[in-house]
Write an enzyme that holds these catalytic residues in place. Sequence first.
Site, PDB file in Angstrom:
ATOM      1  N   LYS A 202       0.849  -1.182   0.000  1.00  0.00           N
ATOM      2  CA  LYS A 202       0.000   0.000   0.000  1.00  0.00           C
ATOM      3  C   LYS A 202       0.893   1.244   0.000  1.00  0.00           C
ATOM      4  CE  LYS A 202      -2.616   3.499   1.389  1.00  0.00           C
ATOM      5  NZ  LYS A 202      -2.072   4.849   1.730  1.00  0.00           N
ATOM      6  N   CYS A 312      12.739  10.548   8.259  1.00  0.00           N
ATOM      7  CA  CYS A 312      12.671  10.262   9.697  1.00  0.00           C
ATOM      8  C   CYS A 312      14.046  10.178  10.328  1.00  0.00           C
ATOM      9  CB  CYS A 312      11.896   8.975   9.939  1.00  0.00           C
ATOM     10  SG  CYS A 312      12.567   7.555   9.055  1.00  0.00           S
TER      11      CYS A 312
END
Length: 520
Positions: A202, A312
Amino acid sequence: MTRSTADPAHASLKPAGGGLSANEARARELLNRDWRLLVGGELRCAQSGAAFPVTSPYTEERIALVPDGGQADADAAVACAKEAFTAWSARTAADRADLVLRLADAVERRAGDLALLDAVDGGAPIAVMADDVAFAVQTLRYFAGLALELKGTTTPASENLHFTERQPYGVVAKIIPFNHPALFAISKVAAPLVAGNSVVLKPAEATPLSALLFGEICRGVLPAGLVNVVVGDGPLVPDALVRHRDVHRIGFTGSEATGRAIQRAAAEVAVKQVTLELGGKNALIAFPDADPEEVAEGAVRGMNFTWSGQSCGSTSRLLVHSAIADDVLRRIAELLADRVYESPLSPTAVQGTIVNRSQYRRILDFIEAAVAEGAEIAAGGGPPGGDVPGLFIEPTVLDQVRRDHRVANEEVFGPVLSVIRWTDEQEAIEIANGVRYGLTGSVYTNDIRRAHRVTRALETGYVWINGSGRHFMGVPFGGWKNSGTGHEEALEELLSYSRLKSVNVMLHATGTDTERAKNS
């Protein structure tokens, strides 16, 4: 999803004026298609018939119309993946590795197209995205090479035979973020496939195009249903995958809040194996014996300003000793000066856009709030001046940040470096560890004892000494605390997509049976 030649989904990739470059022309060719999900080896529209637009963060115009998948599409993908798993898991590890190597070759042949799509819908410079695709290909080949490490052990627990073996989970759901679309789409399926699993991928709704093209590449190489690609504009698809009873293994990369939500949702259905690569508020600690030039270069590199700090792992807090702070900041400002803000499709582009307007506004709000709390802008501070198109924010350096400022504790996910000055080593360590995250860290010093002492004290999973930013294949990458669970980019990732089974082969009678045999 019928398209006409006047479809605004294929608007200009650059502001009005001037001709198209080779990259822009090729990008237009790539966008001139009906985008499809990949389910069971078939390229499909969403079952509902719905679609959603994808926009360019450079022109802010619609560039594609993508199927808006939902629960039914997720369910169909899982069903196809479950069916494909049986034959795939029965293959030898070497056979699986051979096919993953063929996939790597196929991806490499389309590397330029994948990088173009990432630059178009994500806004990062195409040269950076080309490096991403190259790393993704390397990852496929790396895990294929590790296939025979999926081995067990024997234990001399008794006079019988006791051994372990590794078996795959079945259907794996991989949910990825917007910031490295092709890299994550390609590299995150490598370990699950080599370990014998099937995958439902996804991608992020903001940057789904390279993942959908990757689905087409998979369709030409892999057995039908082995890799499925389903995207939707909203939480329906990921929620359906996380809660599906036939999905036993989940790998997620993204925000801390979403990661915790995935843990909760999965636990409501069953006990599932979930690994999370989440956010970070990472610290680079610079000691007074470090070279200010090297610290400045490391701070700029570690901050990932090239793709606007949307990573991140960015070392977004510079904890610099007061004795060298002014020299370091002066050099950082020089390194960031005179940046050119141009189309991400330009081969010379060095600065990416923010992915969309909502994230753009969020980052500017962080900067404004930091200044209101007392921080001082040492570089950047907002959109570039002049008539510059696109969602650009200048690389921003905030000096005089205090450890209790919001910008010193929350992940901005933008081109904002917070500078905190200190004078005591223990104080620096406490500041570095004083956030809820623990992904990466960096220590700059020429004292080897101090380097290892501070590195050991940092509550982070991945640390550089006199370096920043780079990942090294085979070195486990993963976070502590609220930065996640599990490790990637190494053997540990491959093993995490297999389950350990212990087998006891009773070659001899044991216990009372042995005694009975002796007495007979």
